[in-house]
Design a protein around this motif. Structure first.
Motif, PDB file in Angstrom:
ATOM      1  N   GLN A   1       0.841  -1.195   0.000  1.00  0.00           N
ATOM      2  CA  GLN A   1       0.000   0.000   0.000  1.00  0.00           C
ATOM      3  C   GLN A   1       0.876   1.244   0.000  1.00  0.00           C
ATOM      4  O   GLN A   1       1.930   1.270   0.658  1.00  0.00           O
ATOM      5  CB  GLN A   1      -0.885  -0.012   1.260  1.00  0.00           C
TER       6      GLN A   1
ATOM      7  N   LYS B   1      -0.250   8.378   0.404  1.00  0.00           N
ATOM      8  CA  LYS B   1       0.239   9.637  -0.159  1.00  0.00           C
ATOM      9  C   LYS B   1       0.075  10.791   0.838  1.00  0.00           C
ATOM     10  O   LYS B   1      -0.914  10.866   1.561  1.00  0.00           O
ATOM     11  CB  LYS B   1      -0.479   9.942  -1.471  1.00  0.00           C
TER      12      LYS B   1
ATOM     13  N   ARG C   1      -9.282   0.480   5.121  1.00  0.00           N
ATOM     14  CA  ARG C   1     -10.091   1.349   4.247  1.00  0.00           C
ATOM     15  C   ARG C   1      -9.148   2.218   3.424  1.00  0.00           C
ATOM     16  O   ARG C   1      -9.031   3.432   3.649  1.00  0.00           O
ATOM     17  CB  ARG C   1     -11.039   2.194   5.073  1.00  0.00           C
ATOM     18  N   PRO C   2      -8.436   1.637   2.471  1.00  0.00           N
ATOM     19  CA  PRO C   2      -7.423   2.395   1.727  1.00  0.00           C
ATOM     20  C   PRO C   2      -7.985   3.550   0.915  1.00  0.00           C
ATOM     21  O   PRO C   2      -7.254   4.479   0.565  1.00  0.00           O
ATOM     22  CB  PRO C   2      -6.791   1.327   0.821  1.00  0.00           C
ATOM     23  N   GLU C   3      -9.277   3.496   0.620  1.00  0.00           N
ATOM     24  CA  GLU C   3      -9.882   4.560  -0.176  1.00  0.00           C
ATOM     25  C   GLU C   3     -10.280   5.772   0.664  1.00  0.00           C
ATOM     26  O   GLU C   3     -10.563   6.849   0.126  1.00  0.00           O
ATOM     27  CB  GLU C   3     -11.116   4.022  -0.916  1.00  0.00           C
ATOM     28  N   SER C   4     -10.292   5.629   1.986  1.00  0.00           N
ATOM     29  CA  SER C   4     -10.755   6.715   2.862  1.00  0.00           C
ATOM     30  C   SER C   4      -9.625   7.681   3.176  1.00  0.00           C
ATOM     31  O   SER C   4      -8.446   7.331   3.171  1.00  0.00           O
ATOM     32  CB  SER C   4     -11.325   6.140   4.159  1.00  0.00           C
ATOM     33  N   GLU C   5      -9.996   8.923   3.459  1.00  0.00           N
ATOM     34  CA  GLU C   5      -9.019   9.932   3.839  1.00  0.00           C
ATOM     35  C   GLU C   5      -8.557   9.693   5.281  1.00  0.00           C
ATOM     36  O   GLU C   5      -9.343   9.234   6.124  1.00  0.00           O
ATOM     37  CB  GLU C   5      -9.634  11.329   3.731  1.00  0.00           C
TER      38      GLU C   5
END
Length: 314
Positions: free
Chosen positions: A95, A98, A131-135
């Motif tokens: 993962q 960023k 939850r890799p898509e969450s901020e």
């Protein structure tokens, strides 16, 4: 008086070693991860220093690295504005997290479900890895670069840095739960093996704090390190809480008595400032890393009579 034995020297990195982290003792022994400005992190045996593997993929200097509970995952932090999660067994990148600026430090939650990061942006970020898509959730309050973050418990993280503060954050509310003030930049925080004490290297001082009460137990100004003008970069407490190791900008690694602060031993060998020192699990050895790109693993005898320089020719 006896002279301490020469250290094991672990080559491999080609630029300054910025950080070190030992795993806890696992069924396969302990492990040591190093962060380096050569854009890599390396995994080694914690007992022998033997190289196991290299984490490659960052496009900038790697400033920090940490292993999770069980040493099955690693996180690295880089000047390429990212932190990365790795499988510590296969070496695969899992993962990329960023950021908007240089990332200097990271820590795993006890369950390995979350990581907290900090860096140049003066914000600590809390990532839910499921939850890799969450901020990420963000802790704000520092006024300059964060150099250290640590999980204290599942509900509490700390962060410290160039604004000379150590802040404690509630992971449920994101609120600041407490704050400690220091005379200089907070460069390093290391928890004792039992978790009851944390050691802070800040400015020219090393201080020791009770984790639960946040009461200062002891505080020492290290004159030998103070004289170089850079301060104490890193400090670590022996598991028996009888001695501690500290290092800074004058190339040497010092062993001190915990009760009195007296210098017990001065280890020479690095050819540049020392940025990281950490005791291995059990305290039989401790590792140092620095500007010369080497990692040195020193034996700890616990003999207070050892006051002479170690490995002066290494």
């Amino acid at each position: 008086m006896p002279t301490a034995s020469a250290p094991l020297i672990c080559p491999g990195h080609s630029r300054p070693v910025a950080a070190l982290d030992f795993s806890e003792l696992t069924d396969d022994g302990s492990f040591l991860i190093s962060a380096c400005h050569d854009k890599t992190a390396m995994l080694r045996s914690g007992e022998t220093g033997d190289w196991i593997g290299t984490f490659e993929g960052h496009k900038g200097a790697v400033w920090g690295a940490a292993l999770n509970h069980g040493a099955t995952r690693a996180i690295t932090c880089s000047a390429d504005f990212s932190a990365r999660i790795w499988d510590a067994i296969t070496g695969d990148e899992l993962q990329e997290l960023k950021h908007k600026h240089i990332v200097r430090t990271a820590s795993w939650s006890p369950s390995s479900s979350h990581v907290v990061t900090g860096g140049k942006e003066a914000k600590a970020r809390l990532f839910d890895l499921s939850r890799p898509e969450s901020e990420p959730m963000i802790f704000t309050g520092h006024t300059s670069m964060i150099k250290v973050v640590k999980y204290v418990s599942p509900q509490l993280v700390l962060s410290g840095g160039e604004d000379k503060t150590l802040c404690f954050w509630d992971t449920r509310t994101l609120a600041e739960a407490n704050k400690l003030q220091f005379e200089g930049t907070v460069n390093s925080v290391d928890f004792s093996e039992d978790g009851g004490i944390f050691t802070v290297a800040a400015g020219n001082e090393v201080s020791f704090w009770e984790t639960m009460s946040l009461q200062c137990i002891k505080r020492y100004t290290l004159g030998a390190i103070e004289g170089n003008g850079y301060g104490v970069n890193s400090a670590t407490l022996h598991p028996n809480q009888k001695a501690f190791v500290a290092a800074g900008g004058n190339f040497w690694v010092y062993v001190h008595d915990f009760e009195t602060g007296a210098e017990l031993q001065c280890n020479k060998g690095h050819h540049g400032p020392v940025y990281a020192v950490r005791f291995a699990p059990g305290g039989r050895t401790y590792a140092s890393g620095g500007d010369d790109g080497t990692i040195r693993i020193w034996s700890f005898s616990g003999d207070a009579s050892q006051t002479e320089d170690a490995a002066a020719t290494q």
